[in-house]
Motif scaffolding. Sequence first.
Motif, PDB file in Angstrom:
ATOM      1  N   GLU A   1     -34.763 -14.123   5.017  1.00 19.01           N
ATOM      2  CA  GLU A   1     -36.158 -14.131   4.546  1.00 19.01           C
ATOM      3  C   GLU A   1     -37.048 -15.071   5.349  1.00 19.01           C
ATOM      4  O   GLU A   1     -38.155 -14.712   5.759  1.00 19.01           O
ATOM      5  N   SER A   2     -36.549 -16.296   5.626  1.00 19.34           N
ATOM      6  CA  SER A   2     -37.412 -17.266   6.327  1.00 19.34           C
ATOM      7  C   SER A   2     -37.732 -16.770   7.737  1.00 19.34           C
ATOM      8  O   SER A   2     -38.827 -16.997   8.250  1.00 19.34           O
ATOM      9  N   LEU A   3     -36.779 -16.048   8.362  1.00 16.94           N
ATOM     10  CA  LEU A   3     -37.036 -15.531   9.711  1.00 16.94           C
ATOM     11  C   LEU A   3     -38.099 -14.436   9.666  1.00 16.94           C
ATOM     12  O   LEU A   3     -39.005 -14.388  10.498  1.00 16.94           O
ATOM     13  N   VAL A   4     -37.976 -13.538   8.667  1.00 14.47           N
ATOM     14  CA  VAL A   4     -38.951 -12.445   8.554  1.00 14.47           C
ATOM     15  C   VAL A   4     -40.343 -13.008   8.256  1.00 14.47           C
ATOM     16  O   VAL A   4     -41.346 -12.565   8.825  1.00 14.47           O
ATOM     17  N   ALA A   5     -40.377 -14.037   7.402  1.00 19.12           N
ATOM     18  CA  ALA A   5     -41.663 -14.617   6.977  1.00 19.12           C
ATOM     19  C   ALA A   5     -42.449 -15.155   8.171  1.00 19.12           C
ATOM     20  O   ALA A   5     -43.679 -15.079   8.201  1.00 19.12           O
TER      21      ALA A   5
ATOM     22  N   GLY B   1     -21.378 -12.416   7.841  1.00 24.22           N
ATOM     23  CA  GLY B   1     -22.250 -12.641   6.695  1.00 24.22           C
ATOM     24  C   GLY B   1     -23.051 -13.917   6.896  1.00 24.22           C
ATOM     25  O   GLY B   1     -23.579 -14.182   7.981  1.00 24.22           O
ATOM     26  N   ALA B   2     -23.082 -14.756   5.845  1.00 24.74           N
ATOM     27  CA  ALA B   2     -23.872 -16.000   5.926  1.00 24.74           C
ATOM     28  C   ALA B   2     -23.351 -16.903   7.049  1.00 24.74           C
ATOM     29  O   ALA B   2     -24.078 -17.776   7.544  1.00 24.74           O
ATOM     30  N   GLY B   3     -22.098 -16.670   7.473  1.00 24.82           N
ATOM     31  CA  GLY B   3     -21.532 -17.482   8.556  1.00 24.82           C
ATOM     32  C   GLY B   3     -22.272 -17.311   9.880  1.00 24.82           C
ATOM     33  O   GLY B   3     -22.115 -18.116  10.803  1.00 24.82           O
ATOM     34  N   PHE B   4     -23.083 -16.260   9.972  1.00 27.84           N
ATOM     35  CA  PHE B   4     -23.818 -16.026  11.221  1.00 27.84           C
ATOM     36  C   PHE B   4     -25.122 -16.837  11.263  1.00 27.84           C
ATOM     37  O   PHE B   4     -25.798 -16.876  12.288  1.00 27.84           O
ATOM     38  N   THR B   5     -25.455 -17.498  10.161  1.00 26.64           N
ATOM     39  CA  THR B   5     -26.744 -18.215  10.065  1.00 26.64           C
ATOM     40  C   THR B   5     -26.987 -19.126  11.260  1.00 26.64           C
ATOM     41  O   THR B   5     -28.092 -19.168  11.816  1.00 26.64           O
ATOM     42  N   GLN B   6     -25.947 -19.840  11.684  1.00 24.41           N
ATOM     43  CA  GLN B   6     -26.126 -20.821  12.781  1.00 24.41           C
ATOM     44  C   GLN B   6     -26.552 -20.163  14.103  1.00 24.41           C
ATOM     45  O   GLN B   6     -27.109 -20.816  14.975  1.00 24.41           O
ATOM     46  N   PHE B   7     -26.273 -18.841  14.236  1.00 23.40           N
ATOM     47  CA  PHE B   7     -26.638 -18.154  15.493  1.00 23.40           C
ATOM     48  C   PHE B   7     -27.879 -17.278  15.312  1.00 23.40           C
ATOM     49  O   PHE B   7     -28.348 -16.661  16.266  1.00 23.40           O
TER      50      PHE B   7
ATOM     51  N   HIS C   1     -41.761  -9.287   1.602  1.00 25.08           N
ATOM     52  CA  HIS C   1     -42.458  -9.307   2.898  1.00 25.08           C
ATOM     53  C   HIS C   1     -42.924  -7.916   3.340  1.00 25.08           C
ATOM     54  O   HIS C   1     -43.583  -7.771   4.364  1.00 25.08           O
ATOM     55  N   LEU C   2     -42.552  -6.880   2.574  1.00 23.40           N
ATOM     56  CA  LEU C   2     -43.014  -5.533   2.905  1.00 23.40           C
ATOM     57  C   LEU C   2     -44.215  -5.151   2.036  1.00 23.40           C
ATOM     58  O   LEU C   2     -44.905  -4.177   2.292  1.00 23.40           O
ATOM     59  N   GLN C   3     -44.405  -5.960   0.973  1.00 24.04           N
ATOM     60  CA  GLN C   3     -45.392  -5.669  -0.070  1.00 24.04           C
ATOM     61  C   GLN C   3     -46.752  -5.214   0.459  1.00 24.04           C
ATOM     62  O   GLN C   3     -47.285  -4.190   0.052  1.00 24.04           O
TER      63      GLN C   3
END
Length: 891
Positions: free
Chosen positions: A656-660, A597-603, A697-699
Motif C-alpha cells: 500500500e505505501s508503495l502504491v500511495a 510473501g512479506a519476506g520480499f519487503t526488503q527488496f 487507492h483505486l477509489q
Amino acid sequence: MATSVAWQPQEQGFNEICRLLEQQISPSSTADKSQIWQQLQQYSQFPDFNNYLAFILARAEGKSVEIRQAAGLLLKNNLRTAYKSMSPSNQQYIKSELLPCLGAADRHIRSTVGTIVSVVVQLGGIAGWLELLQALVTCLDSNDINHMEGAMDALSKICEDIPQVLDSDVPGLAECPINIFLPRLLQFFQSPHTSLRKLSLGSVNQFIMLMPSALFVSMDQYLQGLFLLSNDPSAEVRKLVCAAFNLLIEVRPSFLEPHLRNLFEYMLQVNKDTDDDVALEACEFWHSYFEAQLPHENLKEFLPRLVPVLLSNMIYADDDESLVEAEEDESLPDRDQDLKPRFHSSRLHGSENPEDDDDDIVNVWNLRKCSAAALDVLSNVFGDEILPTLMPVIQAKLSASGDEAWKDREAAVLALGAIAEGCIKGLYPHLSEIVAFLIPLLDDKFPLIRSISCWTLSRFSKFIVQDIGHQNGREQFEKVLMGLLKRILDTNKRVQEAACSAFATLEEEAAEELAPRLEIILQHLMMAFGKYQRRNLRIVYDAIGTLADAVGFELNQPVYLDILMPPLIAKWQQLPNSDKDLFPLLECFTSIAQALGAGFTQFAQPVFQRCINIIQTQQLAKVDSVAAGAQYDKEFVVCCLDLLSGLAEGLGSGIESLVAQSNLRDMLLQCCMDDASDVRQSAFALLGDLARVCPVHLQARLSDFLDIAAKQLNTPKLKETVSVANNACWAIGELAVKARQEISPIVMTVVLCLVPILKHSEELNKSLIENSAITLGRLAWVCPELVSPHMEHFMQPWCIALSMIRDDTEKEDAFRGLCAMVKANPSGALSSLVFMCRAIASWHEIRSEELHNEVCQVLHGYKQMLRNGAWDQCMSALEPPVKDKLSKYQV
C-alpha cells in the motif's frame, strides 16, 4: 476508325534502365546500391516504366539473362502495388509481352515470367485474361519441352498461390478452368521429364484441401497416378507422393481406406528412403494417420516392422547441425542468432494454465525428431503392446560398446524418453533399473549422451517423485537430483541447457520435497548463473522461478536469500531499462516475490519503482520514441505489470505505501485501455490484485475502471480476446467485494454482459465461465435488490456453472450472492430449483459456518414454500449422490 498505336520504348530510357539494373545486380559495381534503388523508385513514377521492364524481360535479347531477370523481378514487385491503378492499355501491353515468353529458351526467364503471371492473376483475376488460359493449354499440348515446362511452371504457381481461382466459374468459359487443366496434369504424371512430373503432382496436391468436383470424380485416376509415381527416380517427386497421402489421410481418409495395407507397406519402405526429406515426409504419415481417427487396429500387425525403422531413424545423421553445436564450450560467447525469440505469456486469473511444451531441446524439425515424436504417439496409442518389439532393440543399442557406437546408444536413450509416458505401465516395475542405468550416462564422455540422459530422466521425473515414500525411492530421487545438479555445471553449453530444463521439470513434480535440499540446489543454480552465456542464462532464470513456485514460503530464510538474492540484484542493477535480457529476470522476480510473501519487503521498493519507471518510459516511447530515448516494446509493459501483480500477491497490504507514493493508478488505467490485448490482459490481472489488497487507492477512478472492464465483456471479438475478458471479469468481482454499494451504477451493465456468456458456456473457455459465475454472484451479494428481479433469466446456466467450481473463498462469495437473491426474490428461483440443489450439492464442504447456515435456511424456506408434494417431486428429480450431499443441510 483510328487504331491505337502500340507502345514502343525510347532508346534512351531503355539504355538508362538497363544501366541501373546492371549496376544494381553487379557484385563488382562501386555504385551506391541505395542510390540506384532510389533512382529506380523515382522512375516508377512514370506511367510506362513497367512497360520498359516488361520489354527488357521479354525482348532485350542482346542483354544478359541476369539483367532481364532483374527487370522481371522489379516488375513483379511493382505490379503488386501498382497493377490495379495502371491504365488498361499498359496492363494489356504487359500481358501481351508475357505470353510469348512462357516458352522462352532460357529456364530462368520462363520461371520469372511464371511468377509474374501468377501475380497478375492474383490482382486481375482469370476473367480479365482469358488469352492466358488459351496460351497455357496450347503450350501444355505442344510437344516442345520449353513450352510445356514454362506453362507448367506458371500454372503450378497459380495453383500454389490462388488455387480457388481455377475452381470457380469464369464468364466466357463453358467450364471451370480446373476441369480443363486437371486431365492434362494427371497425364503429365507419366511424362519422361522429371520437371513436368514434379510440377504437375505439386499442382494437383494443392487442390486436396479444396477438393473440387473435378478432382473428386477423378480420385481413382489420381490414386493410380500416385502409386505409379511412388518409386519415382526423383526424390522430389517421391516426397510429393508422401505429402499427397498425408493430406488425403487428413482431409479425406475414406478414399484411402480400401488401400491402407498397400499404403502402410509403401510408407514403411519410404520411411527408409535414402533421401532424408522423403523419409521425413513419410514419417509424418504416422502422426496424420492417428489424427484422422482411423481404427488403430489396422496398424497393429505392422508394429514389429515400423518400430525398428523409427528407432534407426532416431540416430543422429552425420550432417545434423546439433553435432557441430554439441562441441560448443561454455567459454564461447553466444551469437545473436543463437538467441531464440522468447515470448512472455500474460497473467491469467483462473483454472486453465496453458501447458508449457518445452520437451524438445532444440527447435529444428528433422527426421530424428519426427521419428521420436511418432514413437511417442505410438506409445500413447498402443501402450505396452510395443514393448516386446521395442525393448530388445533398445537393449541391443544400449549395449553397443565402443566410441563409434555412441550415436546408437544416444538414440536408445532418446527412445526410452519418447515412450516414458505412453508405456509407463510396462516400464514402471523396471523404473529403478532404468534410472540406475541412466544416472551413469550423465557422466558419459559424449556431450549428446549426457544431454539426452538429462531429458529422458526428466520424462520419468513424475514417477521418480511418486516413489519418494519408500527408502529406495528416496535414495533414487536424491541420485537424480544430484546427478542433474552436477550436469547443470557441465562445461558444454548443450548439456547445461538440457540439464537446466530437466531440473525445472523435476522441480515442478517434486515441489515441497525439494525443501531439505534447498541450500545445495541454490548453490548450484547460482554458480550456473555466474558462468552461463546469455542463451542458457534464460533457462537458469526459469529454473530459479520454478523453484520459487515449487517451495513457496520455505525459501524465506536468510541462509537461502543470502545465496539467491545478491547475484540477481547485481544483474538487475547492471541491465539497462531497454535491455530485453530484463524479461526473464522480471519473470524470475515475480515468482520469488510470490514465494517470499512479506519476506520480499526488503527488496520491494527498488523493484516496484523500476517497474513504474519502465512502464512510464514505454508509454512515452509509444507516442515519441525520441523523447523517451527507447523503442516501444509492449513486452516490457506486460512483464512489469505481471511483476507488480506478483508484488501485490506476495506483499499483500504491505504494497500500500508503495502504491500511495506512485502514479500507478493512472498508469494502470491507461494500460487497461491499451490497443494490445496482452497488455490489457496483464493490466486487468493487476487491477484485480490491487483491488484485493489496497482498494482505497483505486477509489478516485473506480467508475472509469469498472466502465473499461465491462467493455471487455461486451465485444463482438470476445472469442479472440477471451483471456482479457476473463481477467476483466475477475477484477470487477474483486472491486465489487471491496467497494460494495459504490459499484451499483454499473451492476446491471455487467450482469447483461455476463448472462450471454453463461448461456453460451460450451463455446467459451472454462476459466471465463467460472469467473463470470463468481462475479455474477459477487454482484448479487453486494446489490441483491438490483440483480434479484432478473433471476429467472439466468438461474439455470448460472447454477450449472457454479456446480463446476471447486471449493474456495471465491465460490463462497458467489453463494452469498445466491442466498441474498433468494431472500429478496424467492419466486425467482422456483423454476430452476433442481439446478440450484445440484449447485449446493457440488460443495465438498462449506467452511464458513455462517454461509452453511444461510444455505440451510434457503433450502428449508423452499421446503416450507412448496406444499402438497411439490418439494418431494423436486427431490425425486435429483440424482442419488446429490440427495446424499443435501442431507447435511437437514432437508
